[in-house]
Design a protein around this motif. Structure first.
Motif, PDB file in Angstrom:
ATOM      1  N   LYS A 231       0.839  -1.190   0.000  1.00  0.00           N
ATOM      2  CA  LYS A 231       0.000   0.000   0.000  1.00  0.00           C
ATOM      3  C   LYS A 231       0.876   1.244   0.000  1.00  0.00           C
ATOM      4  CE  LYS A 231      -3.930  -2.094   2.404  1.00  0.00           C
ATOM      5  NZ  LYS A 231      -4.806  -2.042   3.604  1.00  0.00           N
ATOM      6  N   PRO A 232       0.792   2.084  -1.033  1.00  0.00           N
ATOM      7  CA  PRO A 232       1.613   3.307  -1.058  1.00  0.00           C
ATOM      8  C   PRO A 232       1.135   4.321  -0.036  1.00  0.00           C
ATOM      9  CG  PRO A 232       0.127   3.248  -2.937  1.00  0.00           C
ATOM     10  CD  PRO A 232      -0.029   1.933  -2.239  1.00  0.00           C
ATOM     11  N   ILE A 233       2.072   5.116   0.469  1.00  0.00           N
ATOM     12  CA  ILE A 233       1.755   6.215   1.382  1.00  0.00           C
ATOM     13  C   ILE A 233       1.546   7.473   0.545  1.00  0.00           C
ATOM     14  CG2 ILE A 233       2.595   7.624   3.305  1.00  0.00           C
ATOM     15  CD1 ILE A 233       4.261   5.197   4.190  1.00  0.00           C
ATOM     16  N   ARG A 234       0.388   8.062   0.641  1.00  0.00           N
ATOM     17  CA  ARG A 234       0.025   9.198  -0.228  1.00  0.00           C
ATOM     18  C   ARG A 234       0.496  10.540   0.312  1.00  0.00           C
ATOM     19  NH1 ARG A 234      -0.858   6.443  -4.798  1.00  0.00           N
ATOM     20  NH2 ARG A 234      -2.422   4.790  -4.505  1.00  0.00           N
ATOM     21  N   PHE A 235       0.730  10.619   1.621  1.00  0.00           N
ATOM     22  CA  PHE A 235       1.130  11.870   2.267  1.00  0.00           C
ATOM     23  C   PHE A 235       2.488  12.339   1.721  1.00  0.00           C
ATOM     24  CE2 PHE A 235       3.333  13.949   5.870  1.00  0.00           C
ATOM     25  CZ  PHE A 235       2.450  14.979   6.115  1.00  0.00           C
ATOM     26  N   TYR A 236       2.769  13.646   1.830  1.00  0.00           N
ATOM     27  CA  TYR A 236       4.082  14.157   1.425  1.00  0.00           C
ATOM     28  C   TYR A 236       4.555  15.197   2.427  1.00  0.00           C
ATOM     29  CZ  TYR A 236       7.845  14.466  -1.969  1.00  0.00           C
ATOM     30  OH  TYR A 236       9.060  14.341  -2.594  1.00  0.00           O
ATOM     31  N   ASN A 237       5.858  15.224   2.641  1.00  0.00           N
ATOM     32  CA  ASN A 237       6.449  16.123   3.626  1.00  0.00           C
ATOM     33  C   ASN A 237       7.688  16.751   3.012  1.00  0.00           C
ATOM     34  OD1 ASN A 237       8.262  16.970   5.827  1.00  0.00           O
ATOM     35  ND2 ASN A 237       6.758  16.049   7.197  1.00  0.00           N
ATOM     36  N   SER A 238       7.668  18.057   2.848  1.00  0.00           N
ATOM     37  CA  SER A 238       8.768  18.762   2.188  1.00  0.00           C
ATOM     38  C   SER A 238      10.067  18.681   2.979  1.00  0.00           C
ATOM     39  CB  SER A 238       8.393  20.225   1.958  1.00  0.00           C
ATOM     40  OG  SER A 238       7.274  20.329   1.111  1.00  0.00           O
ATOM     41  N   LEU A 239       9.960  18.704   4.308  1.00  0.00           N
ATOM     42  CA  LEU A 239      11.156  18.578   5.143  1.00  0.00           C
ATOM     43  C   LEU A 239      11.863  17.261   4.834  1.00  0.00           C
ATOM     44  CD1 LEU A 239      11.271  19.278   8.987  1.00  0.00           C
ATOM     45  CD2 LEU A 239      12.570  17.438   7.944  1.00  0.00           C
ATOM     46  N   ARG A 288       3.072  22.036   0.906  1.00  0.00           N
ATOM     47  CA  ARG A 288       1.892  22.492   0.173  1.00  0.00           C
ATOM     48  C   ARG A 288       0.611  21.813   0.662  1.00  0.00           C
ATOM     49  NH1 ARG A 288       3.060  25.912  -3.728  1.00  0.00           N
ATOM     50  NH2 ARG A 288       5.217  26.022  -4.513  1.00  0.00           N
ATOM     51  N   GLU A 289       0.703  20.623   1.204  1.00  0.00           N
ATOM     52  CA  GLU A 289      -0.500  19.937   1.669  1.00  0.00           C
ATOM     53  C   GLU A 289      -1.079  20.597   2.922  1.00  0.00           C
ATOM     54  OE1 GLU A 289      -0.073  15.732   2.004  1.00  0.00           O
ATOM     55  OE2 GLU A 289       0.769  15.507  -0.003  1.00  0.00           O
ATOM     56  N   SER A 290      -0.205  21.106   3.776  1.00  0.00           N
ATOM     57  CA  SER A 290      -0.669  21.730   5.021  1.00  0.00           C
ATOM     58  C   SER A 290      -0.564  23.255   4.990  1.00  0.00           C
ATOM     59  CB  SER A 290       0.158  21.212   6.197  1.00  0.00           C
ATOM     60  OG  SER A 290       1.533  21.551   6.027  1.00  0.00           O
ATOM     61  N   ASN A 291       0.043  23.801   3.916  1.00  0.00           N
ATOM     62  CA  ASN A 291       0.309  25.244   3.843  1.00  0.00           C
ATOM     63  C   ASN A 291       1.091  25.725   5.058  1.00  0.00           C
ATOM     64  OD1 ASN A 291      -0.764  25.897   1.298  1.00  0.00           O
ATOM     65  ND2 ASN A 291      -2.837  25.957   2.128  1.00  0.00           N
ATOM     66  N   GLU A 292       2.102  24.949   5.412  1.00  0.00           N
ATOM     67  CA  GLU A 292       2.950  25.289   6.547  1.00  0.00           C
ATOM     68  C   GLU A 292       4.392  25.514   6.104  1.00  0.00           C
ATOM     69  OE1 GLU A 292       0.859  23.105  10.384  1.00  0.00           O
ATOM     70  OE2 GLU A 292       2.595  22.154   9.422  1.00  0.00           O
ATOM     71  N   ILE A 293       5.045  26.442   6.776  1.00  0.00           N
ATOM     72  CA  ILE A 293       6.479  26.684   6.632  1.00  0.00           C
ATOM     73  C   ILE A 293       7.130  26.274   7.941  1.00  0.00           C
ATOM     74  CG2 ILE A 293       8.207  28.524   6.572  1.00  0.00           C
ATOM     75  CD1 ILE A 293       6.228  29.960   4.598  1.00  0.00           C
ATOM     76  N   LYS A 294       8.034  25.315   7.882  1.00  0.00           N
ATOM     77  CA  LYS A 294       8.632  24.753   9.086  1.00  0.00           C
ATOM     78  C   LYS A 294      10.111  25.110   9.163  1.00  0.00           C
ATOM     79  CE  LYS A 294       5.526  20.784   8.713  1.00  0.00           C
ATOM     80  NZ  LYS A 294       5.445  19.349   8.356  1.00  0.00           N
ATOM     81  N   LEU A 295      10.514  25.526  10.346  1.00  0.00           N
ATOM     82  CA  LEU A 295      11.927  25.825  10.582  1.00  0.00           C
ATOM     83  C   LEU A 295      12.815  24.656  10.159  1.00  0.00           C
ATOM     84  CD1 LEU A 295      14.239  27.477  12.009  1.00  0.00           C
ATOM     85  CD2 LEU A 295      13.576  26.262  14.117  1.00  0.00           C
ATOM     86  N   GLY A 296      12.420  23.450  10.511  1.00  0.00           N
ATOM     87  CA  GLY A 296      13.230  22.283  10.185  1.00  0.00           C
ATOM     88  C   GLY A 296      13.373  22.046   8.701  1.00  0.00           C
ATOM     89  N   ALA A 297      12.358  22.408   7.932  1.00  0.00           N
ATOM     90  CA  ALA A 297      12.427  22.214   6.487  1.00  0.00           C
ATOM     91  C   ALA A 297      13.445  23.164   5.853  1.00  0.00           C
ATOM     92  CB  ALA A 297      11.047  22.418   5.865  1.00  0.00           C
ATOM     93  N   ASN A 298      13.481  24.410   6.307  1.00  0.00           N
ATOM     94  CA  ASN A 298      14.510  25.338   5.831  1.00  0.00           C
ATOM     95  C   ASN A 298      15.901  24.790   6.135  1.00  0.00           C
ATOM     96  OD1 ASN A 298      12.562  27.298   5.031  1.00  0.00           O
ATOM     97  ND2 ASN A 298      14.016  28.923   5.551  1.00  0.00           N
ATOM     98  N   ALA A 299      16.051  24.259   7.343  1.00  0.00           N
ATOM     99  CA  ALA A 299      17.346  23.707   7.744  1.00  0.00           C
ATOM    100  C   ALA A 299      17.731  22.528   6.872  1.00  0.00           C
ATOM    101  CB  ALA A 299      17.283  23.284   9.213  1.00  0.00           C
TER     102      ALA A 299
END
Length: 542
Positions: A231-239, A288-299
């Motif tokens: 079963k594929p995981i559909r979620f995505y996380n930019s970080l 883009r899925e959550s419209n969030e900007i995360k400190l950890g993702a920039n890092a």
């Protein structure tokens, strides 16, 4: 080697490894399981019973002569039996971590309805479901599996139904046979017939190739799978996109490969073109899925881009790295602590704090950028953060990113307080790490970053700071985790029991999360093993 040759070699290995301390007979019968696997489908498992090893081996040979050549062959002899009841089995399962029941089960006392632990875990037979909050025998999944295999199944149970638990002594019959057995120090895992650095090199190459296969044409990763049923995981996380890219570049340094390089370039383009947004001169990585900007993702993005520039000898991504760093600085408060999450497109604060990892990631990223771009603002920001970390005893979180950060900061500012922070970040956790049942890959990263810092302390004559530090215990725990962590690697002898073995071969999985494979599960293992391999070769990363 053909199938029969591999089988005969494996039988010889089994015979040599059998010992008098183990019980190999139940009701005067020995039971041999033969698993045949193809890369594209779940393995077929056939059981043979006889009065001794020669008898079951002869039966298996007769059957194998009628079988086509196959990718994988695995043999298991049942041993060390425990008679129980269905009700008592359910009690044992309730006390066991998910997918950590490491014995086979026969649902009768004659081993007619017997299943290897790999079959049970690979088909989610021992699991929770909407009607059960605790582990139990999932009769629906058991029925489906037995029907697929065309094997005898006992479907109706009552509390006193007899069951039999057993261990196995196994051999995966590849070009080099690998013994598989449960020992006191490690779970069921292939023996390391090769030198450990060679084994780790193989793991690094295989897991980086796995990640390369997950990068699609547009540069976006296939995020992951639940492999029992593909079963594929559909979620995505930019970080995790950025941090996985970082680990792939680390692997490329040690095992250059053009296919890997192409995948790295595609994933980097996707990061820059699709996941980074601007707010004036500030750059941020957007989920883009959550419209969030995360400190950890920039890092994580800075880490990936600086690792890329350092590895491939370019400065082409320096401008966007600086913009990402400016984004991090805009999130720093006067106390030195960073804000964690903004909302997009307003760029308004959403969460002042989300998770402890983000701040360690941010300081590590700024230090890696400072090594390429010695702007005092990057270093000053890290120093202010460490003032906050020290004042609030952040070492108590035992975060691997903080271990990386302390290691990098002490390269520029070899001050006792930073060294002491790095030592405190690891020392109190060693007993827990040494005996931890799960693979938990960031533990290896935590320890190896601390060990590299300690090397520098010794070179600088800072041995007084190490007077009370358990250095020998750290080294022993690093060695243990390098071996033990392989329990989460999808060797073929584990992957062959999943629905689509070739989909996840060479990846890493989280056993207690339904054998889940996610790109970040792979990247943390890969980063740790890259650092371990480099250390073994005396090529400690800079």
């Amino acid at each position: 080697m053909d199938l029969l040759t591999r089988f005969n070699t494996a039988i010889d290995v089994l015979e040599r490894r059998m010992n008098t301390e183990d019980i190999y007979y139940w009701n005067r019968q020995m039971t041999l399981f033969v698993s045949l696997g193809q890369a594209t489908e779940r393995a077929c498992v056939v059981r043979f019973q006889g009065k001794n090893l020669q008898s079951v081996a002869d039966q298996a040979r007769h059957w194998l002569r009628k079988q086509p050549e196959t990718d994988w062959l695995k043999l298991d002899i049942a041993r060390n039996f425990e008679a129980t009841t269905f009700e008592a089995l359910q009690v044992q399962l309730r006390m066991t971590r998910k997918n950590y029941f490491r014995r086979g089960i026969s649902f009768d006392r004659k081993m007619q309805c017997a299943y290897l632990e790999e079959e049970l875990n690979g088909n989610a037979v021992l699991t929770k479901d909407p009607t059960h909050d605790e582990l139990h025998v999932n009769l629906t999944n058991l029925t489906n599996y037995t029907q697929h295999q065309g094997r005898t199944a006992r479907i109706a149970f009552h509390p006193t139904s007899p069951c039999l638990l057993f261990e196995t002594l196994g051999v995966f019959a590849g070009e080099t046979p690998h013994v598989l057995e449960v020992t006191r120090d490690v779970e069921k895992i292939r023996d390391t017939t090769s030198h450990l650095p060679s084994e780790i090199k193989t793991i690094v190459a295989a897991s980086s190739r796995y990640l390369a296969r997950q990068v699609q044409t547009n540069g976006r990763f296939q995020y992951g799978y639940f492999p029992c049923f593909d079963k594929p995981i559909r979620f995505y996380n930019s970080l995790r996109h950025a941090s996985t890219l970082y680990s792939m570049i680390e692997a490329y340094r040690l095992a250059p490969d053009e296919i890997l390089r192409d995948a790295i370039d595609r994933a980097k383009r996707y990061l820059i073109d699709e996941l980074i947004v601007l707010n004036g001169e500030l750059a941020f990585v957007l989920d883009r899925e959550s419209n969030e900007i995360k400190l950890g993702a920039n890092a994580a993005a800075i880490l990936a881009l600086t690792e890329y520039m350092q590895t491939f000898g370019t400065t082409q991504d320096l401008h966007v790295s600086r913009q990402l760093a400016e984004g991090i600085l805009s999130l720093q408060q006067t106390s030195g602590q960073y804000l964690h999450v903004l909302e997009y497109p307003s760029f308004q604060l959403k969460d002042a704090f989300r998770i402890i990892y983000y701040e360690g990631e941010a300081t590590y990223a700024l230090m890696r950028l400072y090594a390429l771009d010695p702007d005092s603002r990057w270093l000053d920001s890290v120093v202010r953060s460490f003032d906050h970390f020290l004042a609030h005893a952040y070492w108590k979180y035992h975060d691997h990113w903080l271990s990386y950060s302390a290691n990098e900061l002490t390269k520029q500012l070899p001050e006792a307080r930073y060294f002491q922070f790095g030592l405190q970040n690891v020392a109190p956790k060693l007993d827990f790490i040494h005996h931890r049942e799960t693979t938990y890959p960031t533990f290896l990263e935590l320890m190896l970053a601390a060990r590299e810092m300690i090397d520098r302390m010794e070179a600088l004559g800072q041995k007084a700071l190490l007077a009370d530090f358990p250095l020998e215990w750290l080294d022993q725990t690093i060695e243990r985790r390098m071996v033990y962590q392989r329990n989460g690697f999808f060797y073929p002898e584990v992957a062959m029991y999943m629905k689509k073995p070739d989909r996840i071969l060479g990846s890493f999985y989280i056993r207690h999360h339904s054998m889940r494979v996610r790109i970040d599960d792979v990247e943390h293992n890969l980063s740790g093993y890259c650092r371990a391999w480099a250390r073994m070769l005396k090529e400690v990363p800079s």
